[in-house]
Design an enzyme around this catalytic site. Sequence first.
Site, short mmCIF file in Angstrom:
data_model
loop_
_atom_site.label_atom_id
_atom_site.label_comp_id
_atom_site.label_asym_id
_atom_site.label_seq_id
_atom_site.Cartn_x
_atom_site.Cartn_y
_atom_site.Cartn_z
N GLU A 102 60.49 73.24 60.54
CA GLU A 102 59.06 73.12 60.20
C GLU A 102 58.80 73.47 58.73
O GLU A 102 57.96 72.84 58.08
CB GLU A 102 58.19 73.99 61.12
CG GLU A 102 58.33 73.72 62.62
CD GLU A 102 58.18 72.27 63.02
OE1 GLU A 102 57.50 71.50 62.31
OE2 GLU A 102 58.77 71.89 64.05
N HIS B 279 59.36 70.52 56.67
CA HIS B 279 58.20 69.61 56.65
C HIS B 279 57.22 70.00 55.55
O HIS B 279 56.68 69.13 54.85
CB HIS B 279 57.46 69.65 57.99
CG HIS B 279 58.03 68.77 59.06
ND1 HIS B 279 58.17 67.40 58.90
CD2 HIS B 279 58.48 69.04 60.30
CE1 HIS B 279 58.68 66.89 60.02
NE2 HIS B 279 58.89 67.87 60.88
NI NI Z 1 59.68 67.71 62.78
#
Ligand code: NI
Length: 170
Positions: free
Chosen positions: A137, A140
């Site tokens: 994450e 991201h």
């Molecule tokens: Ni993802």
Amino acid sequence: MALLPILEFPDPRLRTKAAQVDPAQVTSPEFQGLVDDMFETMYAAPGIGLAATQVDRHLRFMVIDVSEDKSAPMVFINPEIVSSQGKRAYQEGCLSIPGIYADVTRADTIVVRYLDREGKQQELPAEGLLATCIQHEIDHLDGKLFVDYLSPLKREMVRKKLAKARRHAA
Ligand code: NI
């Protein structure tokens, strides 16, 4: 609460580097509402992690729940990995890259520093699946996707496979 549309690879907006969340804004109704919407969107998908980047909100935070029964919701705001150890490969998937799975090697144990939903600073040691999810994450938020760890040829195959799946769905 509302379901938010999830951006899909190779949408260029997934490459945006997210901005720090203003700690003074964390407890605002707007931010708290966005966190609720992200949980609803993640659980509905269903998924175990969702970064704000994936719903086109370019702020550094993500929601995670690696439990089997949606009993462990976690919010990581302005997360920062302060230490990491070991290596482990996990088969990863991503709500922005539906139907594609690949082994990615990441740190096995990490310590992450972040603000929680109340805006309090926390430091959490994590290992295994949770450690992998946190690293995925945070990528991201930096505009990075797990397919970036694959060879260019394999990444191109993923892009074609998704384009084909979208044509069939249309
Ligand atoms: Ni993802």
